[in-house]
Enzyme design. Sequence first.
Site, PDB file in Angstrom:
ATOM      1  N   ASN A  53       0.959  -1.002  -0.125  1.00 34.48           N
ATOM      2  CA  ASN A  53      -0.162   0.210   0.102  1.00 34.48           C
ATOM      3  C   ASN A  53       1.298   1.266  -0.089  1.00 34.48           C
ATOM      4  O   ASN A  53       2.364   1.257   0.202  1.00 34.48           O
ATOM      5  CB  ASN A  53      -0.595   0.204   1.145  1.00 34.48           C
ATOM      6  CG  ASN A  53      -0.447   0.058   1.933  1.00 34.48           C
ATOM      7  OD1 ASN A  53       0.782   1.614   2.688  1.00 34.48           O
ATOM      8  ND2 ASN A  53       0.069  -1.072   3.344  1.00 34.48           N
ATOM      9  N   LYS A 181       1.557   0.680  16.506  1.00 35.02           N
ATOM     10  CA  LYS A 181       1.874   2.207  16.318  1.00 35.02           C
ATOM     11  C   LYS A 181       0.545   2.831  15.871  1.00 35.02           C
ATOM     12  O   LYS A 181      -0.423   2.780  14.935  1.00 35.02           O
ATOM     13  CB  LYS A 181       1.917   1.404  14.455  1.00 35.02           C
ATOM     14  CG  LYS A 181       2.895   3.346  13.837  1.00 35.02           C
ATOM     15  CD  LYS A 181       3.888   2.245  13.217  1.00 35.02           C
ATOM     16  CE  LYS A 181       3.520   2.565  12.015  1.00 35.02           C
ATOM     17  NZ  LYS A 181       4.286   1.809  10.903  1.00 35.02           N
ATOM     18  N   LYS A 183       0.160   7.319  14.337  1.00 34.92           N
ATOM     19  CA  LYS A 183       0.199   8.513  13.379  1.00 34.92           C
ATOM     20  C   LYS A 183       0.264   9.431  14.313  1.00 34.92           C
ATOM     21  O   LYS A 183      -0.510   9.833  14.478  1.00 34.92           O
ATOM     22  CB  LYS A 183      -0.379   9.305  12.172  1.00 34.92           C
ATOM     23  CG  LYS A 183      -1.063   7.490  10.863  1.00 34.92           C
ATOM     24  CD  LYS A 183       0.170   7.475  10.433  1.00 34.92           C
ATOM     25  CE  LYS A 183       0.105   6.486   9.765  1.00 34.92           C
ATOM     26  NZ  LYS A 183       1.896   5.532   8.742  1.00 34.92           N
ATOM     27  N   ASP A 212       4.552   7.135  13.737  1.00 31.38           N
ATOM     28  CA  ASP A 212       5.343   7.947  12.571  1.00 31.38           C
ATOM     29  C   ASP A 212       4.815   8.630  12.670  1.00 31.38           C
ATOM     30  O   ASP A 212       3.524   9.119  12.115  1.00 31.38           O
ATOM     31  CB  ASP A 212       4.254   6.383  11.835  1.00 31.38           C
ATOM     32  CG  ASP A 212       4.640   5.863  10.194  1.00 31.38           C
ATOM     33  OD1 ASP A 212       5.332   6.865  10.381  1.00 31.38           O
ATOM     34  OD2 ASP A 212       4.292   5.264  10.011  1.00 31.38           O
ATOM     35  N   GLU A 238       8.839   7.302  13.929  1.00 29.43           N
ATOM     36  CA  GLU A 238       9.211   6.841  12.730  1.00 29.43           C
ATOM     37  C   GLU A 238       9.688   7.066  11.474  1.00 29.43           C
ATOM     38  O   GLU A 238       8.320   8.341  11.446  1.00 29.43           O
ATOM     39  CB  GLU A 238       7.852   5.994  11.992  1.00 29.43           C
ATOM     40  CG  GLU A 238       8.793   5.262  10.529  1.00 29.43           C
ATOM     41  CD  GLU A 238       6.771   3.748  10.623  1.00 29.43           C
ATOM     42  OE1 GLU A 238       6.708   3.400  11.444  1.00 29.43           O
ATOM     43  OE2 GLU A 238       6.525   4.258   9.391  1.00 29.43           O
ATOM     44  N   GLU A 264      10.484   2.634   4.243  1.00 29.24           N
ATOM     45  CA  GLU A 264       9.676   2.102   3.690  1.00 29.24           C
ATOM     46  C   GLU A 264       9.299   2.654   2.225  1.00 29.24           C
ATOM     47  O   GLU A 264       8.606   2.088   1.345  1.00 29.24           O
ATOM     48  CB  GLU A 264       8.435   2.181   4.264  1.00 29.24           C
ATOM     49  CG  GLU A 264       7.697   3.760   4.622  1.00 29.24           C
ATOM     50  CD  GLU A 264       6.352   3.759   5.157  1.00 29.24           C
ATOM     51  OE1 GLU A 264       5.882   3.479   6.548  1.00 29.24           O
ATOM     52  OE2 GLU A 264       5.349   4.351   4.869  1.00 29.24           O
ATOM     53  N   ASP A 291      10.369  -2.098   2.125  1.00 27.89           N
ATOM     54  CA  ASP A 291       8.968  -3.128   1.705  1.00 27.89           C
ATOM     55  C   ASP A 291       9.017  -3.934   0.489  1.00 27.89           C
ATOM     56  O   ASP A 291       9.482  -2.906  -0.483  1.00 27.89           O
ATOM     57  CB  ASP A 291       7.823  -2.358   1.599  1.00 27.89           C
ATOM     58  CG  ASP A 291       6.595  -3.189   1.222  1.00 27.89           C
ATOM     59  OD1 ASP A 291       6.575  -4.152   1.006  1.00 27.89           O
ATOM     60  OD2 ASP A 291       5.108  -2.664   1.441  1.00 27.89           O
ATOM     61  N   HIS A 321       8.245  -2.467   6.365  1.00 32.22           N
ATOM     62  CA  HIS A 321       6.252  -2.384   5.739  1.00 32.22           C
ATOM     63  C   HIS A 321       6.100  -2.948   5.503  1.00 32.22           C
ATOM     64  O   HIS A 321       6.034  -3.505   4.241  1.00 32.22           O
ATOM     65  CB  HIS A 321       6.636  -0.433   4.998  1.00 32.22           C
ATOM     66  CG  HIS A 321       5.546   0.137   4.909  1.00 32.22           C
ATOM     67  ND1 HIS A 321       5.349  -0.693   3.168  1.00 32.22           N
ATOM     68  CD2 HIS A 321       4.234   0.842   5.281  1.00 32.22           C
ATOM     69  CE1 HIS A 321       4.336   0.590   3.199  1.00 32.22           C
ATOM     70  NE2 HIS A 321       4.375   1.162   4.118  1.00 32.22           N
ATOM     71  N   GLU A 340       5.221  -6.341  10.264  1.00 29.71           N
ATOM     72  CA  GLU A 340       3.733  -4.835  10.925  1.00 29.71           C
ATOM     73  C   GLU A 340       2.522  -5.947  10.349  1.00 29.71           C
ATOM     74  O   GLU A 340       2.951  -7.079   9.401  1.00 29.71           O
ATOM     75  CB  GLU A 340       4.184  -3.511   9.211  1.00 29.71           C
ATOM     76  CG  GLU A 340       3.208  -2.662   9.378  1.00 29.71           C
ATOM     77  CD  GLU A 340       3.277  -1.329   8.726  1.00 29.71           C
ATOM     78  OE1 GLU A 340       3.765  -1.069   7.880  1.00 29.71           O
ATOM     79  OE2 GLU A 340       2.766  -0.130   9.526  1.00 29.71           O
TER      80      GLU A 340
HETATM   81  O1  LIG Z   1       0.377   5.134   6.181  1.00 24.60           O
HETATM   82  C1  LIG Z   1       0.907   5.275   5.485  1.00 24.60           C
HETATM   83  O2  LIG Z   1       1.703   5.634   4.605  1.00 24.60           O
HETATM   84  C2  LIG Z   1       2.042   3.454   6.092  1.00 24.60           C
HETATM   85  C3  LIG Z   1       2.741   3.954   6.814  1.00 24.60           C
HETATM   86  O3  LIG Z   1       3.685   4.981   6.818  1.00 24.60           O
HETATM   87  C4  LIG Z   1       3.260   2.311   7.351  1.00 24.60           C
HETATM   88  O4  LIG Z   1       2.534   1.491   7.992  1.00 24.60           O
HETATM   89  O5  LIG Z   1       4.114   2.933   7.993  1.00 24.60           O
HETATM   90 MG   LIG Z   2       5.772   4.264   7.984  1.00 26.90          MG
END
Ligand SMILES: O=C([O-])CC(=O)C(=O)O
Ligand SMILES: [Mg+2]
Length: 389
Positions: A53, A181, A183, A212, A238, A264, A291, A321, A340
């Site tokens: 993704n 985790k 954001k 992250d 992260e 990632e 990844d 990732h 992950e």
């Molecule tokens: O939100 C995203 O792009 C996914 C991401 O960074 C992660 O899974 O570490």
């Molecule tokens: Mg990430």
Amino acid sequence: MKIIDIRDAVVPISSPIRNAFIDFSKMTASVVAVVTDVVRDGKPVVGYGFNSNGRYAASGLLNERFLPRLREADPESLVNEAGDNLDPARIWSTMMTNEKPGGHGERSVAVGVVDMAVWDAVAKIAGQPLYKHLADTCGDGTHDNSVFVYAAGGYYYPGKDDARLQEEMRRYRDMGYEVVKMKIGGASLEEDLRRIEAVLDVVGEGRYLAVDANGRFDLHTALAYAEALKPYNLFWYEEAGDPLDFQLQAELSKVYPGPMATGENLFSHQDARNLARYGGMRPDRDWLQFDCALSYGLVEYLRILKAIEAEGFTSRNCVPHGGHQLSLNIAAGLKLGGNESYPEVFAPFGGFADNIRVENGHVGLPQAPGIGFEQKSALIRTMRTATET
Ligand SMILES: O=C([O-])CC(=O)C(=O)O
Ligand SMILES: [Mg+2]
């Protein structure tokens, strides 16, 4: 044996979630099916792949360059010496014919999705789960029986308050995950600290929480967050800055004593090596998140492992990732640090086999041949329908 058909399709993996850099409202993925003339259990072996993704479907690249090269190749040039299975490295080289080095862009995504399907087919033809096949052919002959996994989520989305965030994290813990985790970087530092403390109220200690920033911060902001995060002793911090800003990462590691994670959005062994050389990452505590599905596949991931090992890291530093089963197989077969997992986002691509539970933050692996897509019913249904296989 030979490949008799390769099909690709575009599927949505969209949702209203947002990280610090993008929203996923229009996110898509490529799905590829590699159909072979090998018959197992009365049916032709089909290998499946998808491109993780975070990068959009690569149909243009697949259909203009990479799939025609495979279709035009002498089928015998794509199989191993014995002629009894596909040869992922030869297939990789065929796809990369007439491609200049460097500037990896997103062709690595197109090659990665085909490579995943090839490895799925290879393990099915070999009659082994891929992690066993990898341990035997590329590893030390032994594999891990379970893999550390953490639950990634904690996205921003409209109407989500701290109580909803806490409920989400509680669900992950109830599912058996220990580390979760969330954001950061999509709100002010003050608001993010409030969100972090709300989650810490659920998970108890900083060592159960990773954050992250998705590459959002300039050096000044990355340092301000580092200072504020320090006392929480988090599992990791992260992708603070731009994925290619190795100097920022190196500056950060001088002042942030806790574990950090990144990688990632680096898509080649050359980029991975540069991070290991110049990013100030510390083998005794930091994590590398390349990844394979986004970065030219497992053939290239084997080169990545070699490149980072030459710079003092080991496979145990790697927690990829993407939350997909190819990385799960690599994690078990080549002994990575973990993988992950997305228990609630990116369905049906996130998550693992239907009948295998997460316990104490670790997940087991299915015994069936291949990557394990057939053991995840919603995913295999999506892949079969999209590619009509
Ligand atoms: O939100 C995203 O792009 C996914 C991401 O960074 C992660 O899974 O570490
Ligand atoms: Mg990430």
